[in-house]
Design an enzyme around this catalytic site. Structure first.
Site, PDB file in Angstrom:
ATOM      1  N   LYS A  56      10.420   8.710 -18.652  1.00  0.00           N
ATOM      2  CA  LYS A  56      10.361  10.024 -18.124  1.00  0.00           C
ATOM      3  C   LYS A  56      11.182  10.984 -18.880  1.00  0.00           C
ATOM      4  O   LYS A  56      12.446  10.654 -19.451  1.00  0.00           O
ATOM      5  CB  LYS A  56      10.730  10.142 -16.681  1.00  0.00           C
ATOM      6  CG  LYS A  56      11.839   9.517 -16.262  1.00  0.00           C
ATOM      7  CD  LYS A  56      11.956   9.392 -14.810  1.00  0.00           C
ATOM      8  CE  LYS A  56      13.406   9.123 -14.222  1.00  0.00           C
ATOM      9  NZ  LYS A  56      13.318   9.083 -12.695  1.00  0.00           N
ATOM     10  N   TYR A 275      37.852  31.198 -24.690  1.00  0.00           N
ATOM     11  CA  TYR A 275      37.944  32.084 -23.371  1.00  0.00           C
ATOM     12  C   TYR A 275      39.001  31.736 -22.267  1.00  0.00           C
ATOM     13  O   TYR A 275      39.381  30.739 -22.073  1.00  0.00           O
ATOM     14  CB  TYR A 275      36.556  31.701 -22.680  1.00  0.00           C
ATOM     15  CG  TYR A 275      35.275  32.469 -23.313  1.00  0.00           C
ATOM     16  CD1 TYR A 275      35.403  33.839 -23.220  1.00  0.00           C
ATOM     17  CD2 TYR A 275      34.165  31.697 -23.675  1.00  0.00           C
ATOM     18  CE1 TYR A 275      34.071  34.382 -23.736  1.00  0.00           C
ATOM     19  CE2 TYR A 275      33.127  32.395 -24.480  1.00  0.00           C
ATOM     20  CZ  TYR A 275      33.212  33.660 -24.472  1.00  0.00           C
ATOM     21  OH  TYR A 275      32.125  34.112 -24.986  1.00  0.00           O
ATOM     22  N   MET A 328      29.304  28.642 -24.963  1.00  0.00           N
ATOM     23  CA  MET A 328      27.927  28.378 -25.083  1.00  0.00           C
ATOM     24  C   MET A 328      27.431  27.945 -26.420  1.00  0.00           C
ATOM     25  O   MET A 328      26.492  26.839 -26.240  1.00  0.00           O
ATOM     26  CB  MET A 328      27.116  29.715 -24.857  1.00  0.00           C
ATOM     27  CG  MET A 328      25.526  29.413 -24.595  1.00  0.00           C
ATOM     28  SD  MET A 328      24.711  30.993 -24.490  1.00  0.00           S
ATOM     29  CE  MET A 328      25.289  31.602 -22.747  1.00  0.00           C
TER      30      MET A 328
END
Length: 436
Positions: A56, A275, A328
């Site tokens: 799966k 950051y 990100m």
């Protein structure tokens, strides 16, 4: 701060491979031979039980088509997925296999199940009634599994509900091809839940005369023969995640993940990185900026700050620590201790592999290996090796035509099996629907 550039590009073989896939930012290599070896180890441990394979979530991010085909060639006959859509991928790859979908049955999905000869895993009396109706109306006789809840309190008939359908089993022509349950704490050898679930399942499964039974997941395979019944259903262990976390990992590593250095930077002592400025250089520092981040499944939790060391990556054969927050699309890595000629823009760093395991990364992420594998991003080129795999890759994200032309064509999927033309014998009467 200054930026270091290369006078000449000196790319490694991995970087040259990545250069052939300009839309990708990294390479995820899946070792199909390792998956086969893991399946065979699990099969041997579970003898004489059948060893199925859970594929799966795109085979835990490793590629359901490629993994299913490799395992089928190795002898695996039964596959479990979550949804009918996932089942269609497996059916195209392995036309002769038995495929179960764990997500249950709804009447409107009946045609989709029948079209690809997929067996639903039924865990509710309403589902069972709807399945009966569909089988009668369509003439389909593909079979289904019954899921019984023995302690997970998630999906599954209660034990008393399962007892209520025993007359149906005794009547014959019931269409039930498997009875199963799912362990709550199989990875914990001494969990009292294991013995409790085993006793409950053994008692109810014995009433399903002639129907194979299945209880063990990856960790359950290692709990002993009494947990293995007629079939085991390993998932994470196939892909190298440790199914016995209280002991050494008996499985081979499967995935290797590399990402590209897009820039080399020098910063002064006292400057911060990333950051929030949470990581401060304590010396003149050389940084490699790597094209991977939490959008690619490299979690922000692996970040480093002035009080906490984060995850590590392998650069030029040596472990180097992350500096600052994972963002990100990018990671900063402290490569100050490496020889300046050992690392360049365009070189690759290893995020998983070369001793960094999926389980180690999961520890830094504050999660489990399952989530690490299934989160690996679509921007990575998938390369398959071993298992009679084509050496070509798939970018899983949108690929350019030029990249697609470099890959060998995939095998043409076999047509799904036709529906039976003759109606099966009438099924016993539908069970009554419980009051809401």
């Amino acid at each position: 701060m200054n930026i270091v550039t290369d006078a000449k590009s000196q790319l490694t073989p991995d970087a040259n491979l990545l250069a052939a896939h300009p839309t990708a930012t990294g390479i995820l290599t899946v070792d199909l031979d390792a998956i086969i070896a893991n399946w065979r180890k699990l099969e041997k441990t579970a003898v004489p039980a059948e060893c199925a394979a859970v594929v799966k979530a795109n085979a835990y991010g490793c590629g359901a088509e490629q993994v299913s085909r490799a395992l089928a060639k190795a002898g695996c006959k039964t596959f479990f997925v979550a949804t009918v859509e996932e089942a269609a991928v497996v059916r195209a790859a392995v036309p002769q296999a038995t495929v179960y979908a764990l997500g249950g049955f709804f009447q409107q999905t009946g045609d989709a199940y029948a079209k690809i000869d997929c067996k639903p895993v039924i865990g509710d009396l309403n589902e069972l009634a709807e399945w009966d109706v569909f089988c009668r109306r369509s003439g389909w006789s593909g079979g289904a599994a019954i899921h019984i809840d023995t302690g997970m309190n998630r999906l599954g008939l209660t034990v008393s509900e399962a007892q209520g359908i025993i007359p149906r089993i005794n009547a014959g022509d019931h269409g039930i091809t498997l009875v199963m349950s799912h362990l709550v704490s199989a990875e914990l050898l001494n969990s009292p839940a294991n013995a409790k679930q085993l006793a409950s399942f053994r008692e109810i499964a014995s009433l399903f005369t002639g129907v194979p039974a299945s209880l063990a997941n990856s960790s359950g395979v290692f709990l002993g023969a009494q947990f293995q019944f007629e079939m085991v259903r390993p998932g994470c262990a196939l892909y190298g995640v440790n199914p016995t976390p209280e002991a050494d990992n008996p499985m081979q590593p499967v995935v290797d993940l590399k990402a590209r250095i897009v820039q080399i930077r020098n910063i002064d002592r006292g400057e911060t990185v990333g950051y929030g400025g949470t990581w401060t250089a304590r010396r003149p520092t050389r940084l490699a900026i790597v094209a991977a981040g939490y959008a690619d499944g490299y979690f922000r939790a692996a970040s480093a700050n002035d009080g906490t060391r984060g995850a590590e990556v392998v650069v030029a054969g040596k472990r180097c620590p992350i500096a600052g927050r994972v963002s990100m699309d990018l990671i900063a890595v402290d490569v100050t201790d490496l020889d300046k000629n050992a690392v360049r823009r365009g070189h690759m760093v290893t995020l998983i592999g070369e001793g960094i395991t999926v389980d180690e990364l999961a520890h830094h992420f504050g999660t489990i290996g399952y989530e690490v594998l299934t989160s690996l991003g679509r921007r990575f080129v998938r390369i398959y090796k071993g298992g009679d795999a084509v050496a070509a890759s798939d970018t899983v994200a949108a690929k350019s035509d030029a990249v697609a032309e470099k890959s060998e064509p995939a095998a043409t999927p076999a047509a799904p099996p036709a529906l039976p033309t003759a109606a099966p014998p009438p099924l016993p009467a539908e069970p009554s629907t419980p009051a809401s």
